[in-house]
Design a protein around this motif. Structure first.
Motif, PDB file in Angstrom:
ATOM      1  N   SER A  23      -4.189  -5.000  -8.423  1.00 16.68           N
ATOM      2  CA  SER A  23      -3.969  -5.384  -7.029  1.00 16.68           C
ATOM      3  C   SER A  23      -3.519  -4.172  -6.214  1.00 16.68           C
ATOM      4  O   SER A  23      -3.005  -3.192  -6.752  1.00 16.68           O
ATOM      5  N   ARG A  24      -3.690  -4.264  -4.906  1.00 16.13           N
ATOM      6  CA  ARG A  24      -3.258  -3.188  -4.003  1.00 16.13           C
ATOM      7  C   ARG A  24      -1.764  -2.919  -4.135  1.00 16.13           C
ATOM      8  O   ARG A  24      -1.339  -1.775  -4.203  1.00 16.13           O
ATOM      9  N   SER A  25      -0.996  -3.987  -4.150  1.00 17.61           N
ATOM     10  CA  SER A  25       0.463  -3.811  -4.188  1.00 17.61           C
ATOM     11  C   SER A  25       0.922  -3.222  -5.516  1.00 17.61           C
ATOM     12  O   SER A  25       1.814  -2.368  -5.541  1.00 17.61           O
ATOM     13  N   GLN A  26       0.308  -3.654  -6.605  1.00 19.86           N
ATOM     14  CA  GLN A  26       0.694  -3.100  -7.897  1.00 19.86           C
ATOM     15  C   GLN A  26       0.339  -1.612  -7.959  1.00 19.86           C
ATOM     16  O   GLN A  26       1.121  -0.798  -8.450  1.00 19.86           O
ATOM     17  N   ASP A  53       5.527   2.229  -3.623  1.00 20.86           N
ATOM     18  CA  ASP A  53       5.363   1.669  -2.285  1.00 20.86           C
ATOM     19  C   ASP A  53       4.293   0.581  -2.337  1.00 20.86           C
ATOM     20  O   ASP A  53       3.099   0.874  -2.268  1.00 20.86           O
ATOM     21  N   PRO A  54       4.699  -0.687  -2.453  1.00 20.19           N
ATOM     22  CA  PRO A  54       3.718  -1.762  -2.588  1.00 20.19           C
ATOM     23  C   PRO A  54       2.818  -1.949  -1.370  1.00 20.19           C
ATOM     24  O   PRO A  54       1.763  -2.559  -1.474  1.00 20.19           O
ATOM     25  N   ARG A  55       3.184  -1.403  -0.229  1.00 21.47           N
ATOM     26  CA  ARG A  55       2.366  -1.532   0.985  1.00 21.47           C
ATOM     27  C   ARG A  55       1.417  -0.359   1.191  1.00 21.47           C
ATOM     28  O   ARG A  55       0.696  -0.302   2.187  1.00 21.47           O
ATOM     29  N   LEU A  56       1.407   0.573   0.273  1.00 19.44           N
ATOM     30  CA  LEU A  56       0.631   1.797   0.407  1.00 19.44           C
ATOM     31  C   LEU A  56      -0.817   1.558   0.823  1.00 19.44           C
ATOM     32  O   LEU A  56      -1.262   2.057   1.855  1.00 19.44           O
ATOM     33  N   VAL A  57      -1.557   0.812   0.041  1.00 22.40           N
ATOM     34  CA  VAL A  57      -2.991   0.655   0.289  1.00 22.40           C
ATOM     35  C   VAL A  57      -3.239  -0.096   1.593  1.00 22.40           C
ATOM     36  O   VAL A  57      -4.076   0.310   2.402  1.00 22.40           O
ATOM     37  N   THR A  58      -2.509  -1.171   1.813  1.00 21.70           N
ATOM     38  CA  THR A  58      -2.676  -1.930   3.055  1.00 21.70           C
ATOM     39  C   THR A  58      -2.368  -1.058   4.263  1.00 21.70           C
ATOM     40  O   THR A  58      -3.109  -1.070   5.251  1.00 21.70           O
ATOM     41  N   GLY A 115      -4.527   2.728   8.845  1.00 16.53           N
ATOM     42  CA  GLY A 115      -4.473   4.030   9.497  1.00 16.53           C
ATOM     43  C   GLY A 115      -3.369   4.961   9.053  1.00 16.53           C
ATOM     44  O   GLY A 115      -3.246   6.066   9.573  1.00 16.53           O
ATOM     45  N   ARG A 116      -2.538   4.525   8.120  1.00 19.62           N
ATOM     46  CA  ARG A 116      -1.460   5.399   7.647  1.00 19.62           C
ATOM     47  C   ARG A 116      -2.048   6.669   7.023  1.00 19.62           C
ATOM     48  O   ARG A 116      -2.977   6.612   6.228  1.00 19.62           O
ATOM     49  N   VAL A 117      -1.508   7.792   7.404  1.00 22.38           N
ATOM     50  CA  VAL A 117      -1.939   9.076   6.865  1.00 22.38           C
ATOM     51  C   VAL A 117      -0.975   9.481   5.756  1.00 22.38           C
ATOM     52  O   VAL A 117       0.241   9.466   5.942  1.00 22.38           O
ATOM     53  N   ILE A 118      -1.530   9.845   4.620  1.00 22.11           N
ATOM     54  CA  ILE A 118      -0.735  10.210   3.454  1.00 22.11           C
ATOM     55  C   ILE A 118      -0.553  11.722   3.420  1.00 22.11           C
ATOM     56  O   ILE A 118      -1.521  12.474   3.565  1.00 22.11           O
ATOM     57  N   GLY A 119       0.660  12.163   3.221  1.00 20.71           N
ATOM     58  CA  GLY A 119       0.952  13.590   3.128  1.00 20.71           C
ATOM     59  C   GLY A 119       0.442  14.178   1.819  1.00 20.71           C
ATOM     60  O   GLY A 119       0.119  13.455   0.874  1.00 20.71           O
TER      61      GLY A 119
END
Length: 62
Positions: A21-24, A32-37, A42-46
């Motif tokens: 799952s995305r959260s896993q 960070d369980p919300r990472l993929v969502t 639009g979240r930009v990952i460093g």
């Protein structure tokens, strides 16, 4: 921004192959369980987190 989109595509492929799952995924990769969502919204990952995510996927192949 472009790098985040490429990474999101890699994550999506990984999730499809593993059935995870995305959260896993987010929880295991960078705690960070919300990472993929958030990335889909639009979240930009460093660079540090991107490297951690890539390392996680490489270390846990499908």
């Amino acid at each position: 921004m472009r790098e985040s989109m490429c990474l999101l595509i890699k994550i999506d492929r990984y999730l499809r192959r593993t059935g995870m799952s995305r959260s896993q995924f987010g929880r295991l990769a960078i705690n960070d369980p919300r990472l993929v969502t958030d990335m889909m919204r639009g979240r930009v990952i460093g660079p540090e987190n991107a490297a951690r995510i890539e390392h996680f996927m490489a270390g846990r192949p499908a």
